[in-house]
Design a protein around this motif. Structure first.
Motif, PDB file in Angstrom:
ATOM      1  N   ASP A   5      56.748  17.656 -42.623  1.00 17.78           N
ATOM      2  CA  ASP A   5      56.380  16.292 -43.001  1.00 17.78           C
ATOM      3  C   ASP A   5      56.298  15.352 -41.815  1.00 17.78           C
ATOM      4  O   ASP A   5      55.757  14.265 -41.930  1.00 17.78           O
ATOM      5  CB  ASP A   5      57.390  15.712 -43.999  1.00 17.78           C
ATOM      6  CG  ASP A   5      57.338  16.396 -45.344  1.00 17.78           C
ATOM      7  OD1 ASP A   5      56.265  16.904 -45.715  1.00 17.78           O
ATOM      8  OD2 ASP A   5      58.378  16.428 -46.021  1.00 17.78           O
ATOM      9  N   CYS A  34      46.078  10.785 -47.389  1.00 18.40           N
ATOM     10  CA  CYS A  34      46.414  10.715 -48.817  1.00 18.40           C
ATOM     11  C   CYS A  34      45.218  10.951 -49.739  1.00 18.40           C
ATOM     12  O   CYS A  34      45.331  10.720 -50.953  1.00 18.40           O
ATOM     13  CB  CYS A  34      47.025   9.350 -49.133  1.00 18.40           C
ATOM     14  SG  CYS A  34      48.599   9.045 -48.332  1.00 18.40           S
ATOM     15  N   LEU A  37      45.536  12.305 -53.313  1.00 20.38           N
ATOM     16  CA  LEU A  37      46.307  11.534 -54.295  1.00 20.38           C
ATOM     17  C   LEU A  37      45.616  10.232 -54.703  1.00 20.38           C
ATOM     18  O   LEU A  37      46.059   9.564 -55.624  1.00 20.38           O
ATOM     19  CB  LEU A  37      47.690  11.201 -53.732  1.00 20.38           C
ATOM     20  CG  LEU A  37      48.608  12.392 -53.477  1.00 20.38           C
ATOM     21  CD1 LEU A  37      49.872  11.946 -52.750  1.00 20.38           C
ATOM     22  CD2 LEU A  37      48.973  13.067 -54.791  1.00 20.38           C
ATOM     23  N   GLU A 108      53.439   6.942 -62.290  1.00 27.97           N
ATOM     24  CA  GLU A 108      53.705   8.244 -61.676  1.00 27.97           C
ATOM     25  C   GLU A 108      52.770   8.496 -60.500  1.00 27.97           C
ATOM     26  O   GLU A 108      53.189   8.959 -59.441  1.00 27.97           O
ATOM     27  CB  GLU A 108      53.566   9.379 -62.703  1.00 27.97           C
ATOM     28  CG  GLU A 108      54.606   9.357 -63.795  1.00 27.97           C
ATOM     29  CD  GLU A 108      54.253   8.411 -64.947  1.00 27.97           C
ATOM     30  OE1 GLU A 108      53.137   7.843 -64.977  1.00 27.97           O
ATOM     31  OE2 GLU A 108      55.118   8.223 -65.816  1.00 27.97           O
ATOM     32  N   ASP A 109      51.479   8.194 -60.686  1.00 26.77           N
ATOM     33  CA  ASP A 109      50.506   8.402 -59.611  1.00 26.77           C
ATOM     34  C   ASP A 109      50.769   7.451 -58.443  1.00 26.77           C
ATOM     35  O   ASP A 109      50.670   7.836 -57.278  1.00 26.77           O
ATOM     36  CB  ASP A 109      49.083   8.201 -60.128  1.00 26.77           C
ATOM     37  CG  ASP A 109      48.664   9.274 -61.123  1.00 26.77           C
ATOM     38  OD1 ASP A 109      49.297  10.354 -61.148  1.00 26.77           O
ATOM     39  OD2 ASP A 109      47.705   9.027 -61.884  1.00 26.77           O
ATOM     40  N   TYR A 111      53.653   6.083 -57.629  1.00 26.69           N
ATOM     41  CA  TYR A 111      54.879   6.503 -56.964  1.00 26.69           C
ATOM     42  C   TYR A 111      54.610   7.689 -56.031  1.00 26.69           C
ATOM     43  O   TYR A 111      55.063   7.701 -54.884  1.00 26.69           O
ATOM     44  CB  TYR A 111      55.948   6.879 -57.996  1.00 26.69           C
ATOM     45  CG  TYR A 111      57.233   7.352 -57.380  1.00 26.69           C
ATOM     46  CD1 TYR A 111      58.108   6.445 -56.784  1.00 26.69           C
ATOM     47  CD2 TYR A 111      57.569   8.694 -57.382  1.00 26.69           C
ATOM     48  CE1 TYR A 111      59.288   6.876 -56.204  1.00 26.69           C
ATOM     49  CE2 TYR A 111      58.748   9.134 -56.807  1.00 26.69           C
ATOM     50  CZ  TYR A 111      59.595   8.226 -56.219  1.00 26.69           C
ATOM     51  OH  TYR A 111      60.760   8.666 -55.641  1.00 26.69           O
ATOM     52  N   ALA A 112      53.846   8.666 -56.502  1.00 28.06           N
ATOM     53  CA  ALA A 112      53.527   9.836 -55.675  1.00 28.06           C
ATOM     54  C   ALA A 112      52.733   9.416 -54.430  1.00 28.06           C
ATOM     55  O   ALA A 112      53.000   9.896 -53.323  1.00 28.06           O
ATOM     56  CB  ALA A 112      52.744  10.865 -56.492  1.00 28.06           C
ATOM     57  N   LEU A 113      51.770   8.521 -54.610  1.00 27.23           N
ATOM     58  CA  LEU A 113      50.977   8.046 -53.482  1.00 27.23           C
ATOM     59  C   LEU A 113      51.847   7.257 -52.501  1.00 27.23           C
ATOM     60  O   LEU A 113      51.761   7.435 -51.291  1.00 27.23           O
ATOM     61  CB  LEU A 113      49.813   7.180 -53.968  1.00 27.23           C
ATOM     62  CG  LEU A 113      48.960   6.544 -52.876  1.00 27.23           C
ATOM     63  CD1 LEU A 113      48.306   7.603 -51.990  1.00 27.23           C
ATOM     64  CD2 LEU A 113      47.903   5.636 -53.497  1.00 27.23           C
ATOM     65  N   MET A 115      55.045   7.544 -51.957  1.00 24.21           N
ATOM     66  CA  MET A 115      55.930   8.466 -51.242  1.00 24.21           C
ATOM     67  C   MET A 115      55.175   9.232 -50.157  1.00 24.21           C
ATOM     68  O   MET A 115      55.679   9.404 -49.046  1.00 24.21           O
ATOM     69  CB  MET A 115      56.586   9.448 -52.221  1.00 24.21           C
ATOM     70  CG  MET A 115      57.605   8.796 -53.146  1.00 24.21           C
ATOM     71  SD  MET A 115      59.009   8.102 -52.253  1.00 24.21           S
ATOM     72  CE  MET A 115      59.759   9.580 -51.657  1.00 24.21           C
ATOM     73  N   GLU A 116      53.973   9.686 -50.465  1.00 20.45           N
ATOM     74  CA  GLU A 116      53.191  10.430 -49.476  1.00 20.45           C
ATOM     75  C   GLU A 116      52.751   9.529 -48.326  1.00 20.45           C
ATOM     76  O   GLU A 116      52.786   9.925 -47.162  1.00 20.45           O
ATOM     77  CB  GLU A 116      51.976  11.094 -50.125  1.00 20.45           C
ATOM     78  CG  GLU A 116      51.266  12.077 -49.222  1.00 20.45           C
ATOM     79  CD  GLU A 116      52.150  13.226 -48.758  1.00 20.45           C
ATOM     80  OE1 GLU A 116      51.932  13.697 -47.612  1.00 20.45           O
ATOM     81  OE2 GLU A 116      53.040  13.669 -49.511  1.00 20.45           O
ATOM     82  N   LYS A 119      55.745   9.093 -46.114  1.00 25.71           N
ATOM     83  CA  LYS A 119      55.971  10.275 -45.272  1.00 25.71           C
ATOM     84  C   LYS A 119      55.069  10.219 -44.046  1.00 25.71           C
ATOM     85  O   LYS A 119      55.504  10.498 -42.932  1.00 25.71           O
ATOM     86  CB  LYS A 119      55.690  11.566 -46.057  1.00 25.71           C
ATOM     87  CG  LYS A 119      56.755  11.959 -47.018  1.00 25.71           C
ATOM     88  CD  LYS A 119      56.357  13.274 -47.651  1.00 25.71           C
ATOM     89  CE  LYS A 119      57.225  13.627 -48.816  1.00 25.71           C
ATOM     90  NZ  LYS A 119      56.795  14.874 -49.461  1.00 25.71           N
TER      91      LYS A 119
END
Length: 127
Positions: A5, A34, A37, A108-109, A111-113, A115-116, A119
């Motif tokens: 990561d 990204c 996502l 949910e989408d 949050y995932a974006l 987080m990525e 990173k």
């Protein structure tokens, strides 16, 4: 995070000038990282909306590059990318500067974006 990561070829400093990169370059790199996502969307570069900010660079005194998801006031979810910048002579972050955002339709989408994107921003900082 794991060692994979923290690897990226993107640098916050231009090799030729030694200056920090432009906000536009960073947003383009976040979009590229990204893309899977983003669901066909992209991060909007806030500096593109204001002629005075067109060539804005990442501030020299930034403390952290950050990404976060937040629910929109009327619809959808937004993922923002920006920096915490030292204010005056204080050694701790003082103000947030928003570089851009992307809009998604579920928490949910988003949050995932978020987080990525975080990173990636962390890896860029360590690069």
């Amino acid at each position: 995070m794991n060692p994979q990561d923290t690897v990226t070829g993107f640098s916050l400093e231009e090799k030729d000038s030694g200056k920090n990169v432009t906000v536009t370059s960073l947003i383009q790199a976040v979009n590229a990282h990204c893309k899977n996502l983003l669901q066909g969307e992209s991060f909007c570069d806030r500096t593109a909306w204001d002629e005075d900010r067109k060539n804005e660079r990442i501030p020299k005194r930034f403390r952290s590059l950050i990404s976060f998801a937040i629910e929109g006031e009327s619809e959808g979810w937004y993922v923002h990318v920006g920096a915490m910048v030292a204010f005056g002579n204080r050694p701790y972050p003082g103000i947030y500067i928003d570089f851009g955002h992307a809009k998604l339709w579920s928490s949910e989408d988003a949050y995932a974006l978020g987080m990525e994107a975080q990173k990636f921003l962390t890896a860029v900082r360590w690069n």
